[in-house]
Design an enzyme around this catalytic site. Structure first.
Site, PDB file in Angstrom:
ATOM      1  N   LYS A   6      -7.929   5.710  -6.455  1.00 52.60           N
ATOM      2  CA  LYS A   6      -8.657   5.292  -5.246  1.00 52.60           C
ATOM      3  C   LYS A   6      -9.925   6.118  -5.124  1.00 52.60           C
ATOM      4  O   LYS A   6      -9.866   7.355  -5.122  1.00 52.60           O
ATOM      5  CB  LYS A   6      -7.813   5.531  -3.995  1.00 52.60           C
ATOM      6  CG  LYS A   6      -6.729   4.485  -3.759  1.00 52.60           C
ATOM      7  CD  LYS A   6      -5.995   4.719  -2.460  1.00 52.60           C
ATOM      8  CE  LYS A   6      -4.875   3.698  -2.321  1.00 52.60           C
ATOM      9  NZ  LYS A   6      -3.907   4.078  -1.283  1.00 52.60           N
ATOM     10  N   LYS A  16       2.518  -6.554  -4.382  1.00 57.65           N
ATOM     11  CA  LYS A  16       3.047  -5.222  -4.081  1.00 57.65           C
ATOM     12  C   LYS A  16       3.650  -5.268  -2.690  1.00 57.65           C
ATOM     13  O   LYS A  16       3.032  -5.762  -1.749  1.00 57.65           O
ATOM     14  CB  LYS A  16       1.899  -4.206  -4.160  1.00 57.65           C
ATOM     15  CG  LYS A  16       2.172  -2.848  -3.553  1.00 57.65           C
ATOM     16  CD  LYS A  16       1.049  -1.873  -3.899  1.00 57.65           C
ATOM     17  CE  LYS A  16       0.625  -1.037  -2.700  1.00 57.65           C
ATOM     18  NZ  LYS A  16      -0.457  -0.089  -3.028  1.00 57.65           N
ATOM     19  N   GLU A  39       5.674   2.878  -6.613  1.00 62.91           N
ATOM     20  CA  GLU A  39       4.534   3.737  -6.256  1.00 62.91           C
ATOM     21  C   GLU A  39       4.930   4.771  -5.215  1.00 62.91           C
ATOM     22  O   GLU A  39       5.537   4.433  -4.193  1.00 62.91           O
ATOM     23  CB  GLU A  39       3.412   2.831  -5.722  1.00 62.91           C
ATOM     24  CG  GLU A  39       2.114   3.541  -5.352  1.00 62.91           C
ATOM     25  CD  GLU A  39       1.031   2.554  -4.900  1.00 62.91           C
ATOM     26  OE1 GLU A  39       1.167   1.339  -5.167  1.00 62.91           O
ATOM     27  OE2 GLU A  39       0.056   2.991  -4.263  1.00 62.91           O
ATOM     28  N   GLY A  63      -6.641   0.460  -2.996  1.00 60.30           N
ATOM     29  CA  GLY A  63      -7.553   0.192  -1.893  1.00 60.30           C
ATOM     30  C   GLY A  63      -7.041   0.790  -0.605  1.00 60.30           C
ATOM     31  O   GLY A  63      -5.883   1.219  -0.515  1.00 60.30           O
ATOM     32  N   ASP A  69       0.085   7.710  -6.255  1.00 60.17           N
ATOM     33  CA  ASP A  69      -1.074   7.434  -5.389  1.00 60.17           C
ATOM     34  C   ASP A  69      -1.431   8.743  -4.677  1.00 60.17           C
ATOM     35  O   ASP A  69      -2.232   9.542  -5.193  1.00 60.17           O
ATOM     36  CB  ASP A  69      -0.711   6.289  -4.417  1.00 60.17           C
ATOM     37  CG  ASP A  69      -1.794   5.969  -3.397  1.00 60.17           C
ATOM     38  OD1 ASP A  69      -2.794   6.682  -3.324  1.00 60.17           O
ATOM     39  OD2 ASP A  69      -1.641   4.989  -2.624  1.00 60.17           O
ATOM     40  N   ASP A 119       5.711   0.078  -3.001  1.00 54.78           N
ATOM     41  CA  ASP A 119       4.985   1.294  -2.623  1.00 54.78           C
ATOM     42  C   ASP A 119       5.660   1.899  -1.402  1.00 54.78           C
ATOM     43  O   ASP A 119       5.733   1.263  -0.350  1.00 54.78           O
ATOM     44  CB  ASP A 119       3.523   0.935  -2.307  1.00 54.78           C
ATOM     45  CG  ASP A 119       2.664   2.155  -1.983  1.00 54.78           C
ATOM     46  OD1 ASP A 119       3.189   3.294  -2.044  1.00 54.78           O
ATOM     47  OD2 ASP A 119       1.473   1.969  -1.669  1.00 54.78           O
ATOM     48  N   SER A 173      -1.323  -6.398  -1.549  1.00 52.35           N
ATOM     49  CA  SER A 173      -0.408  -5.392  -1.037  1.00 52.35           C
ATOM     50  C   SER A 173       0.084  -5.890   0.310  1.00 52.35           C
ATOM     51  O   SER A 173      -0.710  -6.058   1.235  1.00 52.35           O
ATOM     52  CB  SER A 173      -1.156  -4.062  -0.890  1.00 52.35           C
ATOM     53  OG  SER A 173      -0.378  -3.135  -0.168  1.00 52.35           O
ATOM     54  N   LYS A 196       5.346  -3.098   0.472  1.00 48.74           N
ATOM     55  CA  LYS A 196       5.571  -1.787   1.073  1.00 48.74           C
ATOM     56  C   LYS A 196       7.068  -1.652   1.354  1.00 48.74           C
ATOM     57  O   LYS A 196       7.703  -2.605   1.849  1.00 48.74           O
ATOM     58  CB  LYS A 196       4.792  -1.671   2.386  1.00 48.74           C
ATOM     59  CG  LYS A 196       3.282  -1.601   2.185  1.00 48.74           C
ATOM     60  CD  LYS A 196       2.863  -0.282   1.567  1.00 48.74           C
ATOM     61  CE  LYS A 196       1.346  -0.196   1.450  1.00 48.74           C
ATOM     62  NZ  LYS A 196       0.929   1.061   0.807  1.00 48.74           N
TER      63      LYS A 196
HETATM   64  O1  OSB Z   1      -0.758   3.237  -0.191  1.00 43.41           O
HETATM   65  O2  OSB Z   1      -1.926   1.869  -1.271  1.00 43.41           O
HETATM   66  C1  OSB Z   1      -1.607   2.376  -0.196  1.00 43.41           C
HETATM   67  C2  OSB Z   1      -3.432   0.577   2.675  1.00 43.41           C
HETATM   68  C3  OSB Z   1      -3.638   1.623   3.544  1.00 43.41           C
HETATM   69  C4  OSB Z   1      -3.141   2.860   3.221  1.00 43.41           C
HETATM   70  C5  OSB Z   1      -2.463   3.059   2.005  1.00 43.41           C
HETATM   71  C6  OSB Z   1      -2.285   2.036   1.124  1.00 43.41           C
HETATM   72  C7  OSB Z   1      -2.740   0.759   1.470  1.00 43.41           C
HETATM   73  C8  OSB Z   1      -2.514  -0.418   0.660  1.00 43.41           C
HETATM   74  C9  OSB Z   1      -3.433  -1.609   0.860  1.00 43.41           C
HETATM   75  O3  OSB Z   1      -1.583  -0.551  -0.099  1.00 43.41           O
HETATM   76  C10 OSB Z   1      -4.373  -1.776  -0.257  1.00 43.41           C
HETATM   77  C11 OSB Z   1      -5.454  -2.772   0.069  1.00 43.41           C
HETATM   78  O4  OSB Z   1      -5.152  -3.972   0.070  1.00 43.41           O
HETATM   79  O5  OSB Z   1      -6.609  -2.355   0.333  1.00 43.41           O
HETATM   80 MG    MG Z   2      -0.101   3.506  -2.210  1.00 43.28          MG
END
Ligand code: OSB
Ligand code: MG
Length: 390
Positions: free
Chosen positions: A285, A182, A236, A313, A261, A209, A156, A184
């Site tokens: 999660k 993924k 997402e 995560g 999520d 995401d 991510s 952001k």
């Molecule tokens: O939305 O999935 C999310 C990290 C912190 C808060 C929200 C998210 C995330 C990640 C990172 O996308 C996921 C990871 O690599 O642990």
């Molecule tokens: Mg997310």
């Protein structure tokens, strides 16, 4: 009553307690780990993480560890570091201490009167599952019903200062063998960077995401429809967590699956979201759902509904990461998870052995419980605060 010793009763007679576990001590630690690279999402930016680690000890001296992966500030969800600390010290630990339980799935009863606070709740849920599995000398994955020896993993990637920086990050992790990327996104950082990555890496499974940054408004629908043309595996959480109808409306407009999520906080919201057609994929999660029991229930629900899931995560340290891996060993986790090796986030982690990705997979630990041990020196070296409850 005559009971053959070879045939133990499946249901204990009223008043009898079979192998009851009582937690007699809860230790809480706030641990700070610097991130190797700052992480930016539509809602926040961070360069270090402060997570609460918990150790539970039972009447026989058996122990288990859990982690609270809540961000420090309430920008992803309503919880924050201090709210979690307070919920643990004032409610969850006192409600657990001294109470007899046989199985970690009994614990929601002990905590049934406490609303919400799911990241805090997950901390002790994980610790009790770890302790329970260790007492039986079984791995947590096996105890939960998981069968996979390794799980496919992706990365991510946060919002970068520019497209070139982003392309360099993608390049790096694709070269390391991660199975999907993924990105952001946020209004203003969406179609251009995603199209650039798509063009440079035409064969890499790609998803985005938004952490709820878009609104149910024609201009934002237009952006999301443009993303629909980029061959993404999923989009997402485009809209705020509680706007399930907007997600359902968008899903009807798009060919790309919408993945939920933040919207899925319990097995009940999962069921509602699926019934409304608010998404076709669920990010599960452990932390957001308040622990392994609820996360497994959402997995079971989605499996029955034929909805693919993957393990999300929250930049967990090794304790939370090992719990995520154990969960992701369940058969419904068919899509790559946000479960990179610890070395992608931290110079040092708090567990041994370190968690590493290889060829786009991470091995599910096979040792007792979480299958990792706390590195006491690392814990001491990064400790900000601790307390003991008895
Ligand atoms: O939305 O999935 C999310 C990290 C912190 C808060 C929200 C998210 C995330 C990640 C990172 O996308 C996921 C990871 O690599 O642990
Ligand atoms: Mg997310």
């Amino acid at each position: 009553m005559l009971v053959s010793p070879a045939l133990p009763l499946a249901i204990p007679a009223p008043g009898t307690v079979v192998d009851a576990i009582r937690i007699v001590r809860v230790d809480l630690f706030v641990v700070r780990l610097p991130l190797l690279r700052p992480f930016t999402t539509s809602s926040h930016r961070k360069d270090h993480l402060d997570h609460i680690l918990a150790r539970v000890t039972d009447q026989d001296g058996a122990t288990g560890w859990g982690e609270c992966a809540s961000p420090t500030d309430p920008f992803y969800g309503p919880e924050n570091l201090r709210s979690c600390w307070n919920a643990l010290t004032d409610y969850f630990a006192p409600a657990l201490l001294g109470v007899a339980w046989q199985h970690p799935t009994d614990l929601p009863t002990a905590w049934g009167h406490i609303q919400g606070n799911r990241f805090a709740r997950a901390t002790l849920d994980i610790a009790c599952w770890d302790l329970f599995a260790r007492r039986q000398d079984r791995s947590l994955a096996d105890t939960l019903g998981g069968t996979a020896a390794a799980v496919p993993v992706g990365v991510s990637l946060g919002i970068e200062p520019g497209v070139e920086e982003l392309l360099a990050q993608v390049e790096r992790y694709v070269a390391q063998g991660y199975r999907r990327v993924k990105l952001k996104i946020a209004p203003g950082w969406d179609t251009a960077p995603v199209a650039a990555v798509r063009e440079r890496f035409p064969d890499t499974p790609l998803q985005v995401d938004a952490n709820g940054a878009y609104r149910d408004h024609p201009s934002h629908h237009a952006v999301l429809r443009e993303l629909d043309g980029l061959g993404l595996a999923m989009i997402e959480q485009p809209f705020p967590a509680d706007d399930l109808l907007a997600h359902a409306r968008l899903q009807r407009e798009l060919a790309t699956p919408v993945c939920l999520d933040e919207s899925v906080t319990t097995v009940h919201t999962a069921r509602t979201a699926l019934a409304l057609g608010a998404g076709r994929i669920v990010n599960i999660k452990v932390s957001r759902l308040g622990g392994l029991t609820e996360a497994r229930a959402v997995h079971d629900l989605c499996e029955q509904a034929g909805v693919p899931v993957w393990c999300g995560g929250m930049h967990e340290f090794g304790i939370g990461r090992a719990a995520n891996l154990a969960l992701a060993a369940l058969p419904g986790f068919t899509l790559p998870g946000d479960l990179s090796g610890s070395d992608r986030y931290f110079r040092t982690d708090v567990v041994q052995p370190p968690i590493r990705a290889q060829d786009g997979t991470v091995a599910v630990p096979t040792g007792p419980g979480l299958g990792v041990e706390i590195d006491q020196d690392a814990l001491r070296g990064h400790l900000l605060r601790s307390t003991v409850l008895t």
